[in-house]
Design an enzyme around this catalytic site. Structure first.
Site, short mmCIF file in Angstrom:
data_model
loop_
_atom_site.label_atom_id
_atom_site.label_comp_id
_atom_site.label_asym_id
_atom_site.label_seq_id
_atom_site.Cartn_x
_atom_site.Cartn_y
_atom_site.Cartn_z
N LYS A 183 -18.03 -5.86 6.43
CA LYS A 183 -16.51 -6.29 6.05
C LYS A 183 -15.92 -6.96 7.28
CE LYS A 183 -13.14 -5.90 2.39
NZ LYS A 183 -11.99 -4.98 1.46
N HIS A 228 1.10 -0.78 0.20
CA HIS A 228 0.20 0.28 -0.21
C HIS A 228 0.55 1.29 0.35
CE1 HIS A 228 -3.67 -2.18 2.38
NE2 HIS A 228 -4.01 -2.48 0.93
N ARG A 288 -2.50 -6.94 -8.38
CA ARG A 288 -1.04 -7.22 -7.77
C ARG A 288 -1.09 -8.27 -9.12
NH1 ARG A 288 -3.48 -8.06 -1.89
NH2 ARG A 288 -5.25 -6.82 -3.37
N SER A 346 -2.93 -7.58 3.48
CA SER A 346 -2.94 -7.40 4.52
C SER A 346 -2.95 -8.70 4.97
CB SER A 346 -4.33 -6.54 4.69
OG SER A 346 -4.43 -5.45 3.98
#
Ligand code: ADP
Length: 161
Positions: free
Chosen positions: A41, A17, A90, A128
């Protein structure tokens, strides 16, 4: 003045990030790192923890502001006069999801475009989720997360006090 919004969950912020933030800073005068309030979430860190941790990591970057936002990203972007949304990709697995969101955001607010930055090779596998898994077992996070985040994660899992 060119302003961009870099939205995400940042649960927590990784070196991947951070790399995106620093690369976006080369393109824009001001970056809002915008932490989404998303009750659907489940996160490891509370919204306030994510805000203060991200703020701590970015405190020396005067052109970056950490904020939380609720509601539509495109409305938030309009409110802060941002002309771009920054997202990182990614691998091809990120693409479908990002492409769908891009299309919707474009329809919701045609005056905000999305800039996609491809992950740097050395961070392309960092997420993460992965750093939380490494921290759970008390391993060093130096290669994956900023020091403030490593410390917070190791504390969270009871490996340091
Ligand atoms: P979200 O829940 O919105 O996907 P994340 O905090 O997981 O939020 O990620 C925010 C953005 O950062 C996304 O665009 C994601 O693809 C990107 N990102 C996450 N990890 C990396 C990385 N290692 N390199 C580049 N971009 C990344």
């Amino acid at each position: 003045m060119k302003t961009a919004v870099y939205p995400g969950s940042f649960d927590p912020m990784t070196l991947g990030h951070l790399d995106i933030v620093d690369r976006a800073r080369c393109m824009f005068d001001k970056i809002f790192v915008a932490i989404a309030i998303n009750s659907a979430k489940t996160t490891l860190f509370s919204l306030e923890e994510r805000r203060s941790l991200t703020q701590e990591v970015l405190k020396d970057r005067k052109d970056v502001e950490v904020v939380t936002f609720e509601g539509l990203l495109t409305d938030f972007a309009r409110d802060v006069n941002a002309t771009a949304i920054v997202r990182g990709i990614r691998a091809v697995t990120d693409f479908d999801y990002e492409y769908a969101i891009y299309q919707v955001n474009r329809q919701l607010n045609p005056s905000v475009d999305t800039v996609f930055l491809l992950a740097s090779q050395k961070y392309s596998f960092i997420s993460s989720t992965i750093i939380k898994e490494v921290a759970r077992y008390g391993k060093s996070l130096a290669e994956y997360a900023p020091p403030e985040v490593s410390e917070a994660l190791l504390k969270k899992f009871g490996h340091i006090v």
